[in-house]
Design an enzyme around this catalytic site. Structure first.
Site, PDB file in Angstrom:
ATOM      1  CG  HIS A  47      43.988  65.946  45.384  1.00 31.05           C
ATOM      2  ND1 HIS A  47      43.886  67.239  45.838  1.00 31.05           N
ATOM      3  CD2 HIS A  47      42.771  65.389  45.558  1.00 31.05           C
ATOM      4  CE1 HIS A  47      42.658  67.456  46.260  1.00 31.05           C
ATOM      5  NE2 HIS A  47      41.970  66.340  46.108  1.00 31.05           N
ATOM      6  CE1 TYR A 213      39.260  66.115  44.213  1.00 25.38           C
ATOM      7  CE2 TYR A 213      39.846  65.987  41.903  1.00 25.38           C
ATOM      8  CZ  TYR A 213      39.798  65.417  43.163  1.00 25.38           C
ATOM      9  OH  TYR A 213      40.309  64.153  43.357  1.00 25.38           O
TER      10      TYR A 213
HETATM   11  C1  LIG Z   1      37.936  57.161  47.515  1.00 23.08           C
HETATM   12  C2  LIG Z   1      39.442  57.193  47.338  1.00 23.08           C
HETATM   13  C3  LIG Z   1      40.042  58.397  46.909  1.00 23.08           C
HETATM   14  C4  LIG Z   1      41.445  58.458  46.771  1.00 23.08           C
HETATM   15  N1  LIG Z   1      42.030  59.640  46.372  1.00 23.08           N
HETATM   16  C5  LIG Z   1      43.376  59.718  46.275  1.00 23.08           C
HETATM   17  C6  LIG Z   1      44.037  60.948  45.861  1.00 23.08           C
HETATM   18  O1  LIG Z   1      43.398  61.956  45.534  1.00 23.08           O
HETATM   19  N2  LIG Z   1      45.406  60.959  45.809  1.00 23.08           N
HETATM   20  C7  LIG Z   1      46.149  59.861  46.132  1.00 23.08           C
HETATM   21  O2  LIG Z   1      47.404  59.941  46.080  1.00 23.08           O
HETATM   22  N3  LIG Z   1      45.568  58.699  46.532  1.00 23.08           N
HETATM   23  C8  LIG Z   1      44.204  58.595  46.594  1.00 23.08           C
HETATM   24  N4  LIG Z   1      43.613  57.415  46.967  1.00 23.08           N
HETATM   25  C9  LIG Z   1      44.467  56.257  47.318  1.00 23.08           C
HETATM   26  C10 LIG Z   1      44.951  55.529  46.093  1.00 23.08           C
HETATM   27  O3  LIG Z   1      43.890  55.204  45.226  1.00 23.08           O
HETATM   28  C11 LIG Z   1      45.731  54.259  46.458  1.00 23.08           C
HETATM   29  O4  LIG Z   1      46.549  54.489  47.571  1.00 23.08           O
HETATM   30  C12 LIG Z   1      46.595  53.847  45.267  1.00 23.08           C
HETATM   31  O5  LIG Z   1      45.788  53.457  44.180  1.00 23.08           O
HETATM   32  C13 LIG Z   1      47.568  52.721  45.626  1.00 23.08           C
HETATM   33  O6  LIG Z   1      48.314  52.377  44.489  1.00 23.08           O
HETATM   34  P1  LIG Z   1      48.907  50.903  44.340  1.00 23.08           P
HETATM   35  O7  LIG Z   1      49.606  50.897  43.027  1.00 23.08           O
HETATM   36  O8  LIG Z   1      49.645  50.533  45.571  1.00 23.08           O
HETATM   37  O9  LIG Z   1      47.625  49.950  44.291  1.00 23.08           O
HETATM   38  P2  LIG Z   1      46.427  49.922  43.259  1.00 23.08           P
HETATM   39  O10 LIG Z   1      46.244  51.229  42.588  1.00 23.08           O
HETATM   40  O11 LIG Z   1      45.273  49.348  44.009  1.00 23.08           O
HETATM   41  O12 LIG Z   1      46.889  48.886  42.160  1.00 23.08           O
HETATM   42  C14 LIG Z   1      46.985  47.499  42.421  1.00 23.08           C
HETATM   43  C15 LIG Z   1      46.933  46.768  41.091  1.00 23.08           C
HETATM   44  O13 LIG Z   1      47.217  45.399  41.323  1.00 23.08           O
HETATM   45  C16 LIG Z   1      46.291  44.574  40.647  1.00 23.08           C
HETATM   46  N5  LIG Z   1      46.209  43.310  41.396  1.00 23.08           N
HETATM   47  C17 LIG Z   1      45.654  43.098  42.624  1.00 23.08           C
HETATM   48  N6  LIG Z   1      45.806  41.810  42.997  1.00 23.08           N
HETATM   49  C18 LIG Z   1      46.473  41.193  41.999  1.00 23.08           C
HETATM   50  C19 LIG Z   1      46.938  39.845  41.808  1.00 23.08           C
HETATM   51  N7  LIG Z   1      46.735  38.887  42.727  1.00 23.08           N
HETATM   52  N8  LIG Z   1      47.598  39.550  40.652  1.00 23.08           N
HETATM   53  C20 LIG Z   1      47.822  40.509  39.701  1.00 23.08           C
HETATM   54  N9  LIG Z   1      47.393  41.784  39.826  1.00 23.08           N
HETATM   55  C21 LIG Z   1      46.751  42.132  40.972  1.00 23.08           C
HETATM   56  C22 LIG Z   1      45.009  45.397  40.648  1.00 23.08           C
HETATM   57  O14 LIG Z   1      44.121  44.996  39.606  1.00 23.08           O
HETATM   58  C23 LIG Z   1      45.558  46.815  40.443  1.00 23.08           C
HETATM   59  O15 LIG Z   1      45.700  47.146  39.072  1.00 23.08           O
HETATM   60  C24 LIG Z   1      42.228  57.317  47.077  1.00 23.08           C
HETATM   61  C25 LIG Z   1      41.604  56.107  47.474  1.00 23.08           C
HETATM   62  C26 LIG Z   1      40.226  56.043  47.593  1.00 23.08           C
HETATM   63  C27 LIG Z   1      39.574  54.746  48.040  1.00 23.08           C
END
Ligand SMILES: Cc1cc2nc3c(=O)[nH]c(=O)nc-3n(C[C@H](O)[C@H](O)[C@H](O)COP(=O)(O)OP(=O)(O)OC[C@H]3O[C@@H](n4cnc5c(N)ncnc54)[C@H](O)[C@@H]3O)c2cc1C
Length: 376
Positions: A47, A213
Protein backbone atom coordinates in the site's frame (compact mmCIF):
# COMPACT_ATOMS: atom_id res chain seq x y z
CA UNK A 1 25.71 20.30 7.31
CA UNK A 2 28.11 21.02 4.48
CA UNK A 3 27.23 19.40 1.13
CA UNK A 4 30.77 17.92 1.08
CA UNK A 5 29.78 15.72 4.09
CA UNK A 6 30.28 12.09 3.03
CA UNK A 7 27.16 10.13 3.92
CA UNK A 8 27.17 6.31 3.87
CA UNK A 9 23.82 4.53 3.92
CA UNK A 10 23.75 0.86 4.88
CA UNK A 11 20.91 -0.90 3.04
CA UNK A 12 19.25 0.23 -0.18
CA UNK A 13 15.73 -0.98 0.71
CA UNK A 14 12.79 1.41 0.63
CA UNK A 15 14.05 3.60 3.48
CA UNK A 16 17.72 3.64 2.47
CA UNK A 17 16.99 4.37 -1.19
CA UNK A 18 14.65 7.23 -0.20
CA UNK A 19 17.28 8.68 2.13
CA UNK A 20 19.88 8.47 -0.66
CA UNK A 21 17.64 10.21 -3.19
CA UNK A 22 16.59 12.94 -0.72
CA UNK A 23 20.20 13.61 0.32
CA UNK A 24 21.46 13.75 -3.26
CA UNK A 25 18.70 16.19 -4.09
CA UNK A 26 19.99 18.33 -1.21
CA UNK A 27 23.52 18.17 -2.70
CA UNK A 28 25.24 15.67 -0.37
CA UNK A 29 27.93 13.16 -1.32
CA UNK A 30 26.12 9.83 -0.82
CA UNK A 31 27.16 6.15 -1.07
CA UNK A 32 24.72 3.29 -0.53
CA UNK A 33 26.04 -0.12 0.55
CA UNK A 34 23.66 -3.02 -0.09
CA UNK A 35 24.28 -6.64 0.86
CA UNK A 36 22.19 -8.07 -2.00
CA UNK A 37 23.91 -8.63 -5.37
CA UNK A 38 20.84 -7.24 -7.15
CA UNK A 39 17.15 -6.63 -6.44
CA UNK A 40 14.69 -9.25 -7.63
CA UNK A 41 10.96 -8.97 -8.25
CA UNK A 42 9.86 -10.96 -5.18
CA UNK A 43 6.11 -11.59 -4.99
CA UNK A 44 4.81 -8.83 -2.76
CA UNK A 45 2.39 -5.94 -3.09
CA UNK A 46 2.35 -2.81 -0.99
CA UNK A 47 0.00 0.00 0.00
CA UNK A 48 1.41 3.38 -0.92
CA UNK A 49 -0.62 5.85 1.08
CA UNK A 50 -0.86 9.62 0.63
CA UNK A 51 1.87 10.29 3.21
CA UNK A 52 4.31 8.28 1.06
CA UNK A 53 3.07 9.83 -2.18
CA UNK A 54 4.02 13.27 -0.85
CA UNK A 55 7.64 12.14 -0.45
CA UNK A 56 7.55 10.58 -3.94
CA UNK A 57 6.18 13.87 -5.27
CA UNK A 58 9.20 15.70 -3.85
CA UNK A 59 11.46 13.13 -5.55
CA UNK A 60 9.56 13.50 -8.84
CA UNK A 61 8.51 9.84 -8.75
CA UNK A 62 4.80 10.25 -7.92
CA UNK A 63 3.48 10.40 -11.47
CA UNK A 64 5.42 7.32 -12.63
CA UNK A 65 4.06 5.25 -9.78
CA UNK A 66 0.50 6.52 -9.92
CA UNK A 67 0.37 5.48 -13.57
CA UNK A 68 1.26 1.89 -12.62
CA UNK A 69 -0.56 1.35 -9.32
CA UNK A 70 -4.27 0.86 -8.89
CA UNK A 71 -6.21 3.65 -7.16
CA UNK A 72 -8.75 1.85 -4.98
CA UNK A 73 -11.99 3.73 -4.38
CA UNK A 74 -12.15 2.39 -0.82
CA UNK A 75 -10.29 0.37 1.78
CA UNK A 76 -12.86 -2.18 2.88
CA UNK A 77 -12.90 -4.21 6.08
CA UNK A 78 -15.08 -7.32 5.98
CA UNK A 79 -16.01 -10.04 8.42
CA UNK A 80 -14.09 -13.23 7.65
CA UNK A 81 -17.01 -15.62 7.15
CA UNK A 82 -20.18 -13.67 6.38
CA UNK A 83 -18.42 -11.01 4.33
CA UNK A 84 -20.37 -8.32 6.21
CA UNK A 85 -18.76 -4.91 5.62
CA UNK A 86 -17.40 -3.61 8.94
CA UNK A 87 -15.98 -0.34 7.61
CA UNK A 88 -15.39 1.27 4.27
CA UNK A 89 -12.88 4.10 4.13
CA UNK A 90 -13.35 6.30 1.05
CA UNK A 91 -10.15 6.69 -0.94
CA UNK A 92 -10.05 7.68 -4.65
CA UNK A 93 -10.62 11.38 -5.33
CA UNK A 94 -12.27 11.92 -1.93
CA UNK A 95 -9.22 10.50 -0.15
CA UNK A 96 -6.87 12.44 -2.38
CA UNK A 97 -8.57 15.69 -1.44
CA UNK A 98 -8.66 14.85 2.25
CA UNK A 99 -5.09 13.53 2.63
CA UNK A 100 -3.32 15.65 0.01
CA UNK A 101 -2.27 12.87 -2.39
CA UNK A 102 -3.59 9.64 -3.84
CA UNK A 103 -3.51 6.18 -2.26
CA UNK A 104 -2.45 3.29 -4.45
CA UNK A 105 -1.63 -0.39 -4.22
CA UNK A 106 1.24 -1.58 -6.35
CA UNK A 107 3.92 -4.24 -6.73
CA UNK A 108 6.58 -3.60 -4.11
CA UNK A 109 9.27 -3.88 -6.76
CA UNK A 110 7.68 -1.06 -8.78
CA UNK A 111 7.73 1.22 -5.73
CA UNK A 112 11.35 0.33 -5.06
CA UNK A 113 12.30 0.86 -8.72
CA UNK A 114 10.61 4.27 -8.79
CA UNK A 115 12.72 5.40 -5.81
CA UNK A 116 15.96 3.75 -6.99
CA UNK A 117 15.46 5.52 -10.31
CA UNK A 118 15.89 8.88 -8.54
CA UNK A 119 19.45 8.01 -7.44
CA UNK A 120 22.42 9.12 -9.51
CA UNK A 121 23.83 6.22 -11.48
CA UNK A 122 26.49 4.23 -9.62
CA UNK A 123 25.43 5.41 -6.13
CA UNK A 124 24.76 1.86 -4.87
CA UNK A 125 27.52 -0.64 -4.21
CA UNK A 126 25.93 -4.09 -4.33
CA UNK A 127 27.30 -7.18 -2.56
CA UNK A 128 28.47 -5.08 0.41
CA UNK A 129 27.30 -6.62 3.66
CA UNK A 130 28.32 -4.50 6.62
CA UNK A 131 30.31 -6.53 9.14
CA UNK A 132 31.48 -3.80 11.51
CA UNK A 133 31.83 -0.10 12.18
CA UNK A 134 34.24 1.88 14.33
CA UNK A 135 34.59 5.60 14.80
CA UNK A 136 37.67 7.71 15.14
CA UNK A 137 36.72 11.26 16.08
CA UNK A 138 34.40 12.48 13.38
CA UNK A 139 35.19 9.71 10.86
CA UNK A 140 33.38 6.36 10.73
CA UNK A 141 35.20 3.31 9.36
CA UNK A 142 33.03 0.66 7.78
CA UNK A 143 34.07 -2.89 7.05
CA UNK A 144 32.27 -5.38 4.84
CA UNK A 145 32.17 -9.16 4.63
CA UNK A 146 34.01 -9.13 1.31
CA UNK A 147 37.03 -7.61 3.09
CA UNK A 148 36.56 -4.10 1.71
CA UNK A 149 36.44 -0.95 3.87
CA UNK A 150 35.09 2.58 3.49
CA UNK A 151 35.09 5.84 5.45
CA UNK A 152 32.25 8.29 5.95
CA UNK A 153 31.41 11.40 7.98
CA UNK A 154 27.84 10.23 8.70
CA UNK A 155 26.48 6.67 8.59
CA UNK A 156 22.76 5.92 8.24
CA UNK A 157 21.64 2.42 9.21
CA UNK A 158 18.73 1.57 6.89
CA UNK A 159 19.55 -2.12 7.12
CA UNK A 160 16.19 -3.40 8.24
CA UNK A 161 14.83 -5.41 11.14
CA UNK A 162 18.10 -7.36 11.67
CA UNK A 163 20.22 -4.21 11.48
CA UNK A 164 23.96 -4.58 12.02
CA UNK A 165 24.39 -0.85 12.58
CA UNK A 166 21.88 -1.00 15.44
CA UNK A 167 24.47 -2.93 17.48
CA UNK A 168 26.82 0.05 17.26
CA UNK A 169 24.05 2.40 18.44
CA UNK A 170 22.31 0.42 21.20
CA UNK A 171 24.41 -2.71 21.69
CA UNK A 172 23.33 -6.26 20.87
CA UNK A 173 19.62 -6.43 20.02
CA UNK A 174 17.83 -8.98 17.89
CA UNK A 175 14.52 -9.05 16.12
CA UNK A 176 11.64 -10.98 17.70
CA UNK A 177 9.44 -13.55 16.03
CA UNK A 178 5.87 -12.53 16.89
CA UNK A 179 4.39 -16.04 16.55
CA UNK A 180 2.65 -15.16 13.29
CA UNK A 181 3.55 -15.76 9.67
CA UNK A 182 2.47 -13.99 6.50
CA UNK A 183 1.60 -16.01 3.41
CA UNK A 184 1.95 -14.20 0.12
CA UNK A 185 1.12 -14.87 -3.53
CA UNK A 186 0.91 -12.86 -6.72
CA UNK A 187 -0.63 -14.46 -9.77
CA UNK A 188 -2.54 -13.63 -12.97
CA UNK A 189 -6.11 -12.68 -12.08
CA UNK A 190 -7.30 -14.48 -15.24
CA UNK A 191 -6.81 -17.72 -13.28
CA UNK A 192 -9.83 -16.74 -11.19
CA UNK A 193 -12.00 -17.57 -14.19
CA UNK A 194 -13.81 -14.26 -14.34
CA UNK A 195 -14.35 -13.81 -10.58
CA UNK A 196 -13.82 -10.12 -9.81
CA UNK A 197 -12.62 -9.10 -6.35
CA UNK A 198 -13.14 -5.69 -4.84
CA UNK A 199 -10.20 -3.35 -4.63
CA UNK A 200 -8.26 -3.51 -1.41
CA UNK A 201 -10.18 -5.63 1.06
CA UNK A 202 -9.06 -6.87 4.46
CA UNK A 203 -10.96 -9.91 5.77
CA UNK A 204 -10.82 -10.01 9.57
CA UNK A 205 -10.90 -13.44 11.21
CA UNK A 206 -10.75 -14.28 14.91
CA UNK A 207 -6.98 -14.99 14.98
CA UNK A 208 -5.95 -14.34 11.42
CA UNK A 209 -6.63 -12.02 8.52
CA UNK A 210 -6.06 -11.79 4.81
CA UNK A 211 -5.77 -8.84 2.45
CA UNK A 212 -6.54 -9.22 -1.23
CA UNK A 213 -5.89 -6.56 -3.85
CA UNK A 214 -4.81 -5.83 -7.39
CA UNK A 215 -1.36 -4.34 -7.87
CA UNK A 216 -1.63 -2.66 -11.24
CA UNK A 217 -4.23 -0.64 -13.11
CA UNK A 218 -4.72 -3.37 -15.70
CA UNK A 219 -5.86 -5.70 -12.86
CA UNK A 220 -3.84 -8.41 -14.57
CA UNK A 221 -2.28 -9.54 -11.30
CA UNK A 222 -3.82 -10.18 -7.92
CA UNK A 223 -2.04 -10.24 -4.55
CA UNK A 224 -2.89 -11.92 -1.29
CA UNK A 225 -1.11 -11.45 2.02
CA UNK A 226 -2.16 -13.02 5.31
CA UNK A 227 -1.32 -13.18 8.95
CA UNK A 228 -1.89 -16.43 10.82
CA UNK A 229 -0.42 -18.15 13.86
CA UNK A 230 2.62 -20.17 12.92
CA UNK A 231 6.13 -21.29 13.71
CA UNK A 232 9.41 -20.22 12.20
CA UNK A 233 12.66 -22.21 12.37
CA UNK A 234 14.32 -21.28 9.10
CA UNK A 235 17.31 -18.95 8.73
CA UNK A 236 16.12 -17.67 5.36
CA UNK A 237 13.92 -14.59 5.11
CA UNK A 238 11.09 -16.58 3.47
CA UNK A 239 10.14 -20.07 2.27
CA UNK A 240 7.82 -21.63 -0.25
CA UNK A 241 4.66 -22.93 1.36
CA UNK A 242 2.11 -25.62 0.44
CA UNK A 243 -1.27 -24.31 -0.68
CA UNK A 244 -2.98 -26.84 1.61
CA UNK A 245 -1.33 -25.23 4.64
CA UNK A 246 -2.81 -21.83 3.77
CA UNK A 247 -6.18 -23.30 2.79
CA UNK A 248 -6.36 -25.07 6.13
CA UNK A 249 -5.42 -21.92 8.09
CA UNK A 250 -8.24 -20.05 6.29
CA UNK A 251 -10.83 -22.80 6.11
CA UNK A 252 -14.31 -21.46 6.89
CA UNK A 253 -13.48 -18.03 5.47
CA UNK A 254 -15.85 -16.51 2.90
CA UNK A 255 -15.95 -18.44 -0.43
CA UNK A 256 -14.29 -15.51 -2.24
CA UNK A 257 -11.25 -15.79 0.06
CA UNK A 258 -11.08 -19.58 -0.28
CA UNK A 259 -11.21 -19.29 -4.06
CA UNK A 260 -8.35 -16.75 -4.15
CA UNK A 261 -6.21 -19.06 -1.98
CA UNK A 262 -7.12 -22.25 -3.85
CA UNK A 263 -6.28 -20.64 -7.19
CA UNK A 264 -2.80 -19.43 -6.18
CA UNK A 265 -0.24 -21.40 -8.21
CA UNK A 266 2.56 -20.76 -5.69
CA UNK A 267 2.64 -19.34 -2.17
CA UNK A 268 5.43 -18.11 0.05
CA UNK A 269 5.61 -17.76 3.83
CA UNK A 270 7.39 -15.01 5.82
CA UNK A 271 8.00 -14.70 9.56
CA UNK A 272 6.43 -11.61 11.09
CA UNK A 273 9.16 -9.92 13.10
CA UNK A 274 9.42 -6.79 15.16
CA UNK A 275 11.89 -5.32 17.64
CA UNK A 276 11.38 -4.15 21.20
CA UNK A 277 10.97 -0.35 21.24
CA UNK A 278 14.33 1.43 21.55
CA UNK A 279 14.67 5.02 22.69
CA UNK A 280 18.07 5.79 21.22
CA UNK A 281 18.36 6.09 17.45
CA UNK A 282 21.84 7.58 17.13
CA UNK A 283 25.31 7.50 18.58
CA UNK A 284 27.93 10.06 17.51
CA UNK A 285 27.77 10.19 13.72
CA UNK A 286 25.73 6.96 13.37
CA UNK A 287 21.95 7.07 13.02
CA UNK A 288 19.16 4.57 12.30
CA UNK A 289 15.97 4.75 10.29
CA UNK A 290 13.01 2.53 9.39
CA UNK A 291 12.83 -1.08 10.53
CA UNK A 292 16.37 -0.80 11.94
CA UNK A 293 15.02 1.33 14.81
CA UNK A 294 11.27 0.64 14.90
CA UNK A 295 10.32 -2.53 13.01
CA UNK A 296 6.63 -3.13 13.58
CA UNK A 297 4.13 -5.81 12.64
CA UNK A 298 2.72 -5.09 9.15
CA UNK A 299 -0.89 -4.77 10.38
CA UNK A 300 -1.19 -1.07 9.57
CA UNK A 301 0.58 -1.57 6.21
CA UNK A 302 2.80 1.29 7.32
CA UNK A 303 6.30 -0.04 8.08
CA UNK A 304 7.71 1.04 4.74
CA UNK A 305 5.73 4.26 4.89
CA UNK A 306 7.35 5.09 8.23
CA UNK A 307 10.83 4.24 6.85
CA UNK A 308 10.25 6.54 3.87
CA UNK A 309 9.00 9.36 6.10
CA UNK A 310 12.02 8.89 8.40
CA UNK A 311 14.31 9.17 5.39
CA UNK A 312 12.68 12.44 4.29
CA UNK A 313 12.79 14.03 7.75
CA UNK A 314 16.35 12.86 8.45
CA UNK A 315 17.58 14.26 5.12
CA UNK A 316 15.91 17.59 5.88
CA UNK A 317 17.49 17.70 9.36
CA UNK A 318 20.96 16.95 7.95
CA UNK A 319 20.50 19.76 5.43
CA UNK A 320 19.22 22.24 7.97
CA UNK A 321 21.48 21.78 11.00
CA UNK A 322 25.23 22.43 11.28
CA UNK A 323 26.16 19.27 13.16
CA UNK A 324 24.93 15.69 13.45
CA UNK A 325 24.09 15.97 17.14
CA UNK A 326 21.46 18.67 16.50
CA UNK A 327 20.22 17.00 13.30
CA UNK A 328 19.76 13.63 15.01
CA UNK A 329 18.16 15.13 18.11
CA UNK A 330 15.50 16.93 16.07
CA UNK A 331 15.02 13.93 13.77
CA UNK A 332 14.32 11.60 16.68
CA UNK A 333 12.14 14.13 18.52
CA UNK A 334 9.97 14.61 15.42
CA UNK A 335 9.73 10.98 14.40
CA UNK A 336 9.62 8.96 17.60
CA UNK A 337 6.12 9.88 18.88
CA UNK A 338 4.63 9.07 15.49
CA UNK A 339 6.34 5.73 14.96
CA UNK A 340 5.70 4.66 18.56
CA UNK A 341 1.99 5.23 17.98
CA UNK A 342 2.29 3.22 14.75
CA UNK A 343 4.06 0.36 16.56
CA UNK A 344 1.35 0.25 19.23
CA UNK A 345 -1.60 0.30 16.83
CA UNK A 346 0.10 -2.19 14.51
CA UNK A 347 0.61 -4.69 17.26
CA UNK A 348 -3.04 -4.30 18.37
CA UNK A 349 -4.05 -5.03 14.76
CA UNK A 350 -7.04 -2.71 14.99
CA UNK A 351 -6.35 -0.13 12.26
CA UNK A 352 -9.38 0.47 10.00
CA UNK A 353 -11.33 -2.50 11.36
CA UNK A 354 -14.04 -0.22 12.66
CA UNK A 355 -14.88 3.37 11.62
CA UNK A 356 -11.56 5.20 12.05
CA UNK A 357 -10.22 8.61 11.05
CA UNK A 358 -6.75 7.87 9.63
CA UNK A 359 -5.89 11.51 8.87
CA UNK A 360 -3.01 11.39 11.38
CA UNK A 361 -1.40 8.67 9.22
CA UNK A 362 -2.28 9.58 5.64
CA UNK A 363 -2.42 13.37 6.08
CA UNK A 364 1.18 13.58 7.36
CA UNK A 365 3.62 15.49 5.17
CA UNK A 366 7.26 14.59 5.87
CA UNK A 367 8.46 17.18 3.37
CA UNK A 368 6.82 20.08 5.18
CA UNK A 369 6.49 18.97 8.81
CA UNK A 370 8.17 21.68 10.93
CA UNK A 371 11.70 20.70 12.01
CA UNK A 372 11.07 21.58 15.62
CA UNK A 373 9.76 19.60 18.55
CA UNK A 374 6.45 18.00 17.49
CA UNK A 375 3.19 19.81 18.34
CA UNK A 376 1.09 17.82 20.81
C1 LIG B 1 4.08 -9.44 5.01
C2 LIG B 1 4.48 -7.98 5.07
C3 LIG B 1 3.66 -7.03 4.42
C4 LIG B 1 3.99 -5.66 4.49
N1 LIG B 1 3.18 -4.74 3.87
C5 LIG B 1 3.47 -3.42 3.97
C6 LIG B 1 2.64 -2.41 3.33
O1 LIG B 1 1.66 -2.71 2.64
N2 LIG B 1 2.98 -1.09 3.50
C7 LIG B 1 4.07 -0.72 4.23
O2 LIG B 1 4.32 0.51 4.36
N3 LIG B 1 4.86 -1.63 4.85
C8 LIG B 1 4.60 -2.97 4.72
N4 LIG B 1 5.42 -3.90 5.32
C9 LIG B 1 6.58 -3.43 6.12
C10 LIG B 1 7.75 -3.08 5.24
O3 LIG B 1 8.06 -4.13 4.35
C11 LIG B 1 8.99 -2.73 6.07
O4 LIG B 1 8.63 -1.96 7.19
C12 LIG B 1 9.96 -1.93 5.20
O5 LIG B 1 10.46 -2.73 4.16
C13 LIG B 1 11.11 -1.34 6.01
O6 LIG B 1 11.97 -0.64 5.15
P1 LIG B 1 13.52 -0.48 5.53
O7 LIG B 1 14.11 0.29 4.40
O8 LIG B 1 13.65 0.03 6.91
O9 LIG B 1 14.09 -1.97 5.55
P2 LIG B 1 14.15 -3.05 4.39
O10 LIG B 1 13.12 -2.80 3.36
O11 LIG B 1 14.15 -4.37 5.08
O12 LIG B 1 15.56 -2.81 3.72
C14 LIG B 1 16.77 -3.13 4.38
C15 LIG B 1 17.85 -3.29 3.32
O13 LIG B 1 19.10 -3.42 3.97
C16 LIG B 1 19.84 -4.49 3.42
N5 LIG B 1 20.74 -4.98 4.48
C17 LIG B 1 20.41 -5.66 5.61
N6 LIG B 1 21.51 -5.91 6.36
C18 LIG B 1 22.56 -5.37 5.69
C19 LIG B 1 23.97 -5.29 5.97
N7 LIG B 1 24.50 -5.83 7.08
N8 LIG B 1 24.76 -4.66 5.07
C20 LIG B 1 24.24 -4.10 3.93
N9 LIG B 1 22.93 -4.16 3.62
C21 LIG B 1 22.09 -4.76 4.50
C22 LIG B 1 18.77 -5.48 2.99
O14 LIG B 1 19.25 -6.37 1.98
C23 LIG B 1 17.67 -4.54 2.48
O15 LIG B 1 17.84 -4.21 1.11
C24 LIG B 1 5.13 -5.26 5.23
C25 LIG B 1 5.96 -6.23 5.85
C26 LIG B 1 5.64 -7.57 5.77
C27 LIG B 1 6.53 -8.59 6.46
Amino acid sequence: MKPSTRIAIIGAGLGGATAGAMLQLAGFDVRLYEQARSFERIGAGIHVSANVMKVLRHLNAELQLSQIGIHPDTFTSREWDSGKVLFELPLGSEGEQKYGASYITVHRHDLHAAILGRLEEGTIEFGKQLSGVSTNGSIAHLSFHDGSVADADVVIGADGVNSKLREAVVGPSSSRFTGAVAHRAIYPSALLGGMEVRNCTKWWGPNSHILIYYIEQSRNEIYLVTSAKGEWHSRSPWEFCAREEVASAFSGFHPEVCKVIETAPQLTKWPILDIAPIDKWSEGNLVLLGDACHAMTPYMASGAAMAIEDAAVLARCLSQFDDCAAAFEFYQAIRMPRVSKGQRISSENSFLRQPTDPTWVFGYDAINVPLGPPQQ
